[in-house]
Design an enzyme around this catalytic site. Structure first.
Site, PDB file in Angstrom:
ATOM      1  N   ASP A 187      68.914   1.081  39.869  1.00 24.05           N
ATOM      2  CA  ASP A 187      68.082   0.795  41.036  1.00 24.05           C
ATOM      3  C   ASP A 187      68.833  -0.183  41.926  1.00 24.05           C
ATOM      4  O   ASP A 187      69.099  -1.312  41.521  1.00 24.05           O
ATOM      5  CB  ASP A 187      66.733   0.210  40.600  1.00 24.05           C
ATOM      6  CG  ASP A 187      65.715   0.156  41.727  1.00 24.05           C
ATOM      7  OD1 ASP A 187      66.111   0.182  42.914  1.00 24.05           O
ATOM      8  OD2 ASP A 187      64.516   0.086  41.421  1.00 24.05           O
ATOM      9  N   HIS A 216      56.948   1.142  49.750  1.00 29.42           N
ATOM     10  CA  HIS A 216      57.362   2.492  49.369  1.00 29.42           C
ATOM     11  C   HIS A 216      58.761   2.763  49.891  1.00 29.42           C
ATOM     12  O   HIS A 216      59.011   2.603  51.085  1.00 29.42           O
ATOM     13  CB  HIS A 216      56.372   3.503  49.956  1.00 29.42           C
ATOM     14  CG  HIS A 216      56.552   4.894  49.469  1.00 29.42           C
ATOM     15  ND1 HIS A 216      55.914   5.382  48.345  1.00 29.42           N
ATOM     16  CD2 HIS A 216      57.299   5.917  49.958  1.00 29.42           C
ATOM     17  CE1 HIS A 216      56.262   6.648  48.161  1.00 29.42           C
ATOM     18  NE2 HIS A 216      57.097   6.993  49.131  1.00 29.42           N
ATOM     19  N   GLY A 262      66.602   7.396  47.324  1.00 29.33           N
ATOM     20  CA  GLY A 262      67.234   7.514  46.005  1.00 29.33           C
ATOM     21  C   GLY A 262      67.430   6.185  45.305  1.00 29.33           C
ATOM     22  O   GLY A 262      68.478   5.943  44.716  1.00 29.33           O
ATOM     23  N   ARG A 263      66.434   5.315  45.364  1.00 27.39           N
ATOM     24  CA  ARG A 263      66.528   3.956  44.824  1.00 27.39           C
ATOM     25  C   ARG A 263      67.766   3.228  45.362  1.00 27.39           C
ATOM     26  O   ARG A 263      68.418   2.470  44.669  1.00 27.39           O
ATOM     27  CB  ARG A 263      66.489   3.959  43.301  1.00 27.39           C
ATOM     28  CG  ARG A 263      65.122   4.336  42.749  1.00 27.39           C
ATOM     29  CD  ARG A 263      64.915   3.959  41.289  1.00 27.39           C
ATOM     30  NE  ARG A 263      65.829   4.546  40.359  1.00 27.39           N
ATOM     31  CZ  ARG A 263      65.673   5.731  39.747  1.00 27.39           C
ATOM     32  NH1 ARG A 263      64.614   6.448  39.989  1.00 27.39           N
ATOM     33  NH2 ARG A 263      66.567   6.172  38.904  1.00 27.39           N
ATOM     34  N   ARG A 296      67.864  -0.907  45.185  1.00 29.91           N
ATOM     35  CA  ARG A 296      67.053  -1.298  46.338  1.00 29.91           C
ATOM     36  C   ARG A 296      67.047  -2.810  46.525  1.00 29.91           C
ATOM     37  O   ARG A 296      67.167  -3.562  45.570  1.00 29.91           O
ATOM     38  CB  ARG A 296      65.618  -0.792  46.162  1.00 29.91           C
ATOM     39  CG  ARG A 296      65.529   0.717  46.236  1.00 29.91           C
ATOM     40  CD  ARG A 296      64.163   1.213  45.942  1.00 29.91           C
ATOM     41  NE  ARG A 296      63.827   1.017  44.532  1.00 29.91           N
ATOM     42  CZ  ARG A 296      62.701   1.446  43.974  1.00 29.91           C
ATOM     43  NH1 ARG A 296      61.790   2.057  44.698  1.00 29.91           N
ATOM     44  NH2 ARG A 296      62.482   1.247  42.701  1.00 29.91           N
TER      45      ARG A 296
END
EC number: 3.5.4.25
Length: 193
Positions: free
Chosen positions: A125, A50, A92-93, A127
């Protein structure tokens, strides 16, 4: 990047009494993991990776489904009596909190979540999941059943060596405020049912 397990403690929650593990990465970022039961056996561990969402997880924003996803993961793991949640500091990704608020402001003008990130100069994205692989390793987690609807997360985690035996569907209730956000994630980022 290196990351070190610094300390662990008991974390009583409304769902179960988890173990809370604090990690420190060499870039100064702090990440945490919640575990329940023995996650070091060879049996696959129900797990959620997560990414931090202050607005959804702590401020109860209805713009996203992050808070309900975290709560649902905690409930599922508590019901099972065994599992692991990695909570990665990738707001926020991956664009950070202030930029996320800027992206929200762009969404207020009619852009979707992907378009808002792009107009601010970010990828949809950003991440990274290498830290997750190292956290699982230090916790002794050998193989997981991943709670996610995100195929990119599945691939990214597999690419960094996380042994994913199964994807477990992880849907939560859609609200009037989150409907467009979730539709965009499905249409533009490939999120699954």
């Amino acid at each position: 990047m290196t990351i070190k397990l610094v300390t662990s403690t008991v974390l009583p929650t409304p769902f179960a009494e988890f173990r809370l593990h604090g990690f420190l990465a060499d870039n100064g970022k702090e990440h945490v993991a919640l575990t329940l039961g023995d996650v070091t056996t060879n049996e696959p561990v129900l797990a959620r990776v997560h990414s931090e969402c202050l607005t959804g997880d702590a401020l109860f924003s209805l713009r996203c489904d992050c808070g309900p996803q975290l709560e649902a993961a905690m409930r599922k793991i508590a019901d099972l009596g065994r599992g692991c949640i990695l909570y990665l500091r990738q707001e926020g990704r991956g664009i950070g909190l202030i930029n996320k608020i800027r992206a929200y402001a762009e969404q207020d003008k009619g852009l979707d979540t992907v378009e808002a990130n792009e107009i601010l100069g970010f990828l949809p994205d950003m991440r990274e999941y290498d830290v997750a692989a190292k956290m699982f390793e230090q916790l002794g987690v050998k193989q997981i059943r991943l709670l996610t609807n995100n195929p990119r997360k599945l691939k990214a985690l597999s690419d960094v060596g996380v042994n994913i035996l199964e994807r477990v569907q992880h849907r939560v209730k859609t609200t009037a405020h989150s409907h467009r956000y979730l539709a965009t994630k499905a249409a533009k980022l490939g999120h699954m049912e």
